[in-house]
Write a protein that holds these residues in place. Structure first.
Motif, short mmCIF file in Angstrom:
data_model
loop_
_atom_site.label_atom_id
_atom_site.label_comp_id
_atom_site.label_asym_id
_atom_site.label_seq_id
_atom_site.Cartn_x
_atom_site.Cartn_y
_atom_site.Cartn_z
N LEU A 126 0.83 -1.20 0.00
CA LEU A 126 0.00 0.00 0.00
C LEU A 126 0.87 1.25 0.00
CD1 LEU A 126 -2.82 1.25 0.13
CD2 LEU A 126 -2.69 1.11 2.62
N ALA A 127 1.96 1.23 0.75
CA ALA A 127 2.87 2.38 0.78
C ALA A 127 3.46 2.64 -0.60
CB ALA A 127 3.98 2.15 1.80
N MET A 128 3.78 1.58 -1.34
CA MET A 128 4.29 1.77 -2.70
C MET A 128 3.23 2.40 -3.59
SD MET A 128 6.78 -1.45 -3.63
CE MET A 128 5.80 -2.82 -3.01
N GLY A 183 -1.90 5.89 -16.66
CA GLY A 183 -1.14 6.46 -15.56
C GLY A 183 -1.64 6.13 -14.18
N PHE A 184 -2.38 5.02 -14.04
CA PHE A 184 -2.89 4.60 -12.74
C PHE A 184 -2.29 3.25 -12.35
CE2 PHE A 184 -6.28 7.34 -14.42
CZ PHE A 184 -6.46 8.21 -13.36
N PRO A 185 -1.33 3.22 -11.42
CA PRO A 185 -0.84 1.93 -10.92
C PRO A 185 -1.99 1.18 -10.26
CG PRO A 185 0.57 3.73 -10.18
CD PRO A 185 -0.66 4.36 -10.77
N VAL A 186 -1.94 -0.15 -10.31
CA VAL A 186 -3.03 -0.97 -9.79
C VAL A 186 -2.48 -1.92 -8.72
CG1 VAL A 186 -4.91 -2.52 -10.37
CG2 VAL A 186 -4.07 -0.91 -12.08
N MET A 187 -3.13 -1.96 -7.59
CA MET A 187 -2.78 -2.89 -6.53
C MET A 187 -3.69 -4.11 -6.64
SD MET A 187 -2.47 -2.00 -2.47
CE MET A 187 -2.03 -3.23 -1.25
N VAL A 188 -3.12 -5.28 -6.84
CA VAL A 188 -3.91 -6.50 -6.99
C VAL A 188 -3.67 -7.43 -5.81
CG1 VAL A 188 -3.88 -6.38 -9.51
CG2 VAL A 188 -2.12 -7.72 -8.33
N GLU A 189 -4.70 -8.20 -5.49
CA GLU A 189 -4.58 -9.25 -4.49
C GLU A 189 -4.59 -10.58 -5.22
OE1 GLU A 189 -6.32 -10.40 -0.08
OE2 GLU A 189 -7.69 -9.49 -1.53
N HIS A 201 -1.22 -12.61 -1.29
CA HIS A 201 -0.14 -11.64 -1.50
C HIS A 201 -0.71 -10.43 -2.25
CE1 HIS A 201 3.95 -10.28 -1.75
NE2 HIS A 201 4.04 -10.40 -3.05
N TYR A 202 -0.09 -9.27 -2.04
CA TYR A 202 -0.43 -8.08 -2.80
C TYR A 202 0.75 -7.68 -3.69
CZ TYR A 202 -4.46 -7.14 0.28
OH TYR A 202 -5.66 -7.21 0.96
N GLN A 203 0.45 -7.10 -4.84
CA GLN A 203 1.46 -6.53 -5.74
C GLN A 203 0.93 -5.23 -6.32
OE1 GLN A 203 1.95 -9.66 -8.68
NE2 GLN A 203 3.89 -10.32 -7.78
N VAL A 204 1.85 -4.33 -6.66
CA VAL A 204 1.50 -3.15 -7.44
C VAL A 204 1.89 -3.44 -8.89
CG1 VAL A 204 1.94 -0.71 -7.87
CG2 VAL A 204 1.80 -1.55 -5.52
N VAL A 205 0.94 -3.37 -9.79
CA VAL A 205 1.20 -3.59 -11.21
C VAL A 205 1.47 -2.22 -11.84
CG1 VAL A 205 0.40 -4.65 -13.34
CG2 VAL A 205 -0.40 -5.52 -11.14
N THR A 235 -9.59 -9.29 -7.59
CA THR A 235 -9.74 -8.07 -6.79
C THR A 235 -8.62 -7.08 -7.10
OG1 THR A 235 -10.88 -9.18 -4.98
CG2 THR A 235 -9.66 -7.17 -4.43
N PHE A 236 -8.97 -5.81 -7.21
CA PHE A 236 -7.95 -4.78 -7.44
C PHE A 236 -8.36 -3.48 -6.77
CE2 PHE A 236 -10.97 -4.30 -10.89
CZ PHE A 236 -11.05 -2.94 -11.13
N LEU A 237 -7.36 -2.68 -6.40
CA LEU A 237 -7.56 -1.35 -5.83
C LEU A 237 -6.81 -0.34 -6.69
CD1 LEU A 237 -7.52 -3.47 -3.28
CD2 LEU A 237 -7.43 -1.38 -1.92
N VAL A 238 -7.40 0.81 -6.85
CA VAL A 238 -6.73 1.92 -7.55
C VAL A 238 -6.77 3.14 -6.63
CG1 VAL A 238 -6.61 3.39 -9.58
CG2 VAL A 238 -7.46 1.03 -9.79
#
Length: 429
Positions: free
Chosen positions: A125-127, A189-195, A212-216, A254-257
Motif C-alpha cells: 500500500l505504501a508503494m 497512468g494509474f498503478p493498480v494494486m492486486v490481491e 499476497h499483494y502486488q502493485v502492477v 480483486t484490485f484497488l486503484v
C-alpha cells in the motif's frame, strides 16, 4: 502414526527446552526465537496437516429460503467493499479505445516487506501511495492495519479505510478485473494494486498457497508480461500474463486503484462499466460462471468459490451458500497438496453466506475449522464470525468469549466492539 506423533512431540519438547536454555544465557535470543517458532510451526503442521482437513456442511439445502435483503448492520468489510469512492457514486462511462501495446509507470518508491512479519499489505500500500506523493514509512500504518504484530492478513476493506481516513488520496476497490483492464489503467497512468495467490515457502518449511499483494506498474503485450513492484521479491518484478491470471483468480480478480481526487473523472473514464461497483460485481460473477464450467483442478475450485463471493457482494446470500457448498465439495476431491487451506484467512464470504441464510451451525463449524487449522489463530474475522453464529444460536457466553479473543488479536476491531455493546458486554471480563 501414533508412534511418529509421540516421537515428534518428544523431539519438539527437547528442542524447546534446549532453546530456552540458550535464550536465557546467550545474546542470541531474537534469532533463536524465530527459529524456535519455525520448529513449532513444523511440528504443529506435521501433527495436524491443515491441508487434510475438509469442511463438510451439515445443512446443504435449507428448508426455508432467506430472501435477498440488505442487513441493517453489515460488518465493516461489506460496507467498505460496497463503497465506490469517498464521494458520490460515479456514472459509468463508455469503454475507451484499446490500450497501446506497452506502457510503464515510473516514480513508485520501492519498499520491501521484510521490516517485520506479514508486512506485505502495508509495504505494498505504501508503494501504491508513493506514486501520488505519500512519503511516510509503512510502519506508520501498523496501528491502523496491523495493531497486533502477528496479524495473519490485512483485508482490502482495511486498506480502503486507511486511504480514505488517513491520507489525502481517494481509492476504489473492485472485483472481476481483467488483463485488458490492467493495461487500460496502467497506460492511463494509474498503478493498480492486486490481491492474488502465490506459492512460497512458509514457516513450516513447505511451499504452499497463500495470499499476497502486488502493485502492477507496467506491461508489454507482445511479451505477455507485467512489471510489478513486489514487496516480497524485488522492484520491477516480472510476472507473465498467464501467471497473473492464475494467481489473481484466487481472489476473484480483486484490485484497488489509488488516485488524486482531481483525477477521479479520468479514472472513471478508463474504468468504464467498472466505475459502478455493482457492475463490477456482476462482471466478476459472469467470469466465475464461465471459469467454473471450463476449468479443472484448483482453478475450478477458485472459480466456484468466486461465484459464491460474487453472490455475497450482490447480497444473494442463499445462492452464495449453495455456491460455496459446491466449492467445498469440489475442494474435498482435490489432492491434499493442491488445497489452498488458508483461503478463509483472506476471504470471509462463506461466513456472510451461511449467517445471512440462517445456517448458523455451518458458520460455527467453518470458523472453528479455520481457527483450529492455524498454528497461531490470529484471525480476528473468524473469531468474530463464530461469535455471530454462537449469538444467533443462543450461545451468548461463547459469543462474548470469541469477541474478546478477536479484540486481543485486533484491538478496537469495530465489528467486535459493536457486537459486544449490542450484547451488553465490554471488551474486558
Amino acid at each position: 502414526m501414533v508412534k511418529n506423533k509421540q516421537q515428534l512431540i518428544l523431539i519438539g519438547a527437547a528442542i524447546v527446552a534446549a532453546a530456552l536454555l540458550v535464550i536465557a544465557f546467550t545474546p542470541l535470543g531474537e534469532s533463536l526465537t524465530f527459529h524456535l517458532n519455525q520448529w513449532k510451526y513444523r511440528i504443529d503442521y506435521a501433527l495436524n496437516p491443515p491441508e487434510e482437513v475438509v469442511f463438510v456442511p451439515r445443512t446443504t439445502n435449507p428448508a426455508v429460503r432467506v430472501e435477498t435483503f440488505t442487513p441493517t448492520a453489515l460488518p465493516a468489510e461489506t460496507q467498505n467493499a460496497a463503497t465506490p469512492t469517498v464521494g458520490q457514486s460515479p456514472t459509468p462511462a463508455a469503454t475507451p479505445t484499446p490500450p497501446p501495446a506497452q506502457a510503464n509507470i515510473t516514480g513508485i518508491r520501492y519498499i520491501d516487506q521484510h521490516y517485520g512479519q506479514n508486512k506485505c499489505a502495508p509495504a505494498t500500500l505504501a508503494m501504491a501511495l508513493s506514486y501520488w506523493g505519500w512519503d511516510e514509512n509503512p510502519s506508520v500504518m501498523d496501528p491502523f492495519l496491523m495493531p497486533f504484530e502477528f496479524d495473519k492478513n490485512v483485508m482490502p476493506y482495511e486498506l480502503v479505510s486507511f486511504v480514505a481516513e488517513q491520507t489525502q488520496q481517494s481509492v476504489i476497490s473492485r472485483t472481476g478485473g481483467t488483463i485488458e483492464l490492467l493495461e487500460r489503467l496502467i497506460s492511463a497512468g494509474f498503478p493498480v494494486m492486486v490481491e492474488k495467490g502465490v506459492y512460497e515457502r512458509d514457516l513450516s518449511g513447505k511451499v504452499s498457497w497463500m495470499g499476497h499483494y502486488q502493485v502492477v506498474s507496467g506491461y508489454d503485450r507482445a511479451q505477455q508480461r507485467f512489471t510489478t513492484q513486489d514487496s516480497y521479491h524485488t522492484a520491477n518484478y516480472i510476472v507473465s500474463y498467464e501467471d497473473m491470471q492464475r494467481g489473481w483468480r484466487s481472489f476473484n480478480y480483486t484490485f484497488l486503484v489509488i488516485y488524486n481526487p482531481e483525477k477521479e473523472a479520468d479514472l472513471f473514464q478508463v474504468l468504464g462499466s467498472y466505475a459502478d461497483v455493482n457492475a463490477a460485481n456482476q462482471a466478476a460473477m459472469q467470469i466465475a460462471q464461465t471459469e467454473s464450467a471450463s476449468l479443472e483442478g484448483q482453478a475450478k475450485f477458485f472459480a466456484l468459490f468466486n461465484y459464491g463471493s460474487s453472490l455475497v457482494s450482490l447480497q444473494d446470500y442463499y445462492g452464495a451458500s449453495q455456491a460455496y457448498d459446491q466449492a467445498w465439495a469440489y475442494y474435498a476431491g482435490l489432492p491434499a497438496e493442491d488445497r489452498p487451506w488458508r483461503i478463509m484467512w483472506y476471504q470471509t464470504g462463506p461466513y456472510f453466506a451461511y449467517y445471512y441464510s440462517g445456517r448458523y451451525q455451518d458458520l460455527i463449524d467453518l470458523a472453528t475449522q479455520t481457527i483450529d487449522a492455524a498454528s497461531q489463530p490470529y484471525l480476528e474475522e473468524s473469531w468474530y464470525w463464530r461469535a455471530r453464529g454462537y449469538a444467533a444460536a443462543g450461545m451468548v457466553e461463547e459469543a462474548v468469549s470469541d469477541l474478546r479473543t478477536s479484540l486481543q488479536y485486533h484491538p478496537e476491531f469495530s465489528p467486535s466492539v459493536a457486537m459486544l455493546q449490542e450484547l451488553g458486554y465490554t471488551a474486558e471480563p
